[in-house]
Design an enzyme around this catalytic site. Sequence first.
Site, PDB file in Angstrom:
ATOM      1  N   ASP A  13      41.862  42.162  56.412  1.00  0.00           N
ATOM      2  CA  ASP A  13      42.950  43.147  56.465  1.00  0.00           C
ATOM      3  C   ASP A  13      42.438  44.576  56.459  1.00  0.00           C
ATOM      4  OD1 ASP A  13      44.837  40.959  56.149  1.00  0.00           O
ATOM      5  OD2 ASP A  13      44.333  40.984  54.025  1.00  0.00           O
ATOM      6  N   LYS A  16      40.838  45.679  61.549  1.00  0.00           N
ATOM      7  CA  LYS A  16      39.958  45.308  62.664  1.00  0.00           C
ATOM      8  C   LYS A  16      40.676  45.342  64.002  1.00  0.00           C
ATOM      9  CE  LYS A  16      38.827  41.397  60.780  1.00  0.00           C
ATOM     10  NZ  LYS A  16      39.446  41.623  59.456  1.00  0.00           N
ATOM     11  N   GLY A  40      45.337  37.604  61.259  1.00  0.00           N
ATOM     12  CA  GLY A  40      46.358  38.366  61.965  1.00  0.00           C
ATOM     13  C   GLY A  40      45.894  39.769  62.251  1.00  0.00           C
ATOM     14  N   HIS A  41      46.073  40.213  63.486  1.00  0.00           N
ATOM     15  CA  HIS A  41      45.738  41.575  63.877  1.00  0.00           C
ATOM     16  C   HIS A  41      47.001  42.261  64.386  1.00  0.00           C
ATOM     17  CE1 HIS A  41      41.237  40.491  64.679  1.00  0.00           C
ATOM     18  NE2 HIS A  41      41.530  40.618  63.403  1.00  0.00           N
ATOM     19  N   GLN A 224      39.154  37.718  59.415  1.00  0.00           N
ATOM     20  CA  GLN A 224      38.989  37.799  57.964  1.00  0.00           C
ATOM     21  C   GLN A 224      37.944  38.858  57.584  1.00  0.00           C
ATOM     22  OE1 GLN A 224      38.652  34.233  59.137  1.00  0.00           O
ATOM     23  NE2 GLN A 224      40.809  33.878  58.882  1.00  0.00           N
TER      24      GLN A 224
END
Length: 430
Positions: A13, A16, A40-41, A224
């Site tokens: 988080d 990225k 998740g991005h 991650q």
Amino acid sequence: MANVVVVGAQWGDEGKGKIVDWLSERADVIARFQGGHNAGHTLVVGGEVYKLHALPSGVVRSGKLSVIGNGVVLDPWHLVKEIEGIRGQGVEITPETLMIAENTPLILPFHGELDRAREAQNSVAKIGTTGRGIGPAYEDKVGRRVIRVSDLSDDRTLEVRVDRALVHHNALRAGLGLDPVDRDALIAELRAIAPEILQYAAPVWKVLNEKRRAGRRILFEGAQGALLDIDFGTYPYVTSSNVIAGQAATGTGIGPSSIDFCLGIVKAYTTRVGEGPFPTELHDEDGNRLGERGHEFGTTTGRKRRCGWFDACLVKQSCAISGVTGIALTKLDVLDGFDTLKICTGYELDGKHMDYLPTAADQQARCTPIYEELPGWSQSTEGARSWADLPAEAIKYVRRVEELIECPVALLSTSPERDDTILVTDPFAD
């Protein structure tokens, strides 16, 4: 031409998605090398918000090749749904713009069921997984019983692979009180999804090596963060794959000598989702303020993130393990308005000073942070695009971070917008 690997240097988080998207303008190929759709991005492009989970961040840029490498575990049904959603936002995705390694392992429905059943029945210590089957899929990969993308192309091979997997899984399910997997229904589902996936299948290792020899720039994207690495993270509260930069080579089939720059993504404070040690976690108003200003909710799960002060000791450790060349410091603007800021420079453990987080879980839990205080700043840094736009105290904070982690800042991000970025060192520079 330089090739760059991007890794998170905390517990994930770190932002990225935005950085990879920003860098992808300079790249020809964007390759995802580990993790699953538990990651998740969030990308913000021209006011449009894109939430990606399995797809590489480069898909939102036209003219780029996006690659899902063999180090990823892939849920084929989720991928098809995600592609449909992104297409609905006007993004074109074709076999010319997206490739999936033929040896990529698949996440099947029984992986998610096993993941959730284990977590529900684990009364000793919950890991805090997303329940999406990532861990069990990696277990099957190591156990040599996983179904891979290439297996979808031959009916007989697919049946043999499914039968091998079910010998193991039906025994596990019986112990957990779950019904056996319906073999025929599963095979039918896989045959139905096969054409959707196989159109993107390719020998990614070969394609990437050819691109490298042709002088194309490759951007390797991790998911991650290094502190969730299966070997070097806060075990057992970790993900099920290697997250550090060395995995970029193994997870795509390109040699480590092909990587020229390792960019570590670092948030200006610290957050964590799920269980596990967190030495600098705050349970006070400062922690709530960081969470509210930083909108700290998981892209994948929506879970509230735990928040705390910047831990320079941990970041120094993860940068060393990944061989980070320079960092991208994100969310500096979240610190606007604090009178005083704190940075963790080490730990006290049973009366002893520690300059790294020990491996043993019981020792990690007993580590208390040693803080250094710095003055905050009242001016806004949001949207700053040059050092001249930053308050003097903010610059001092950034410089102190560099000193403590023994790694320079290459990029500085001051908002979710892709252009609100200060470039110090171009990772793609020859």
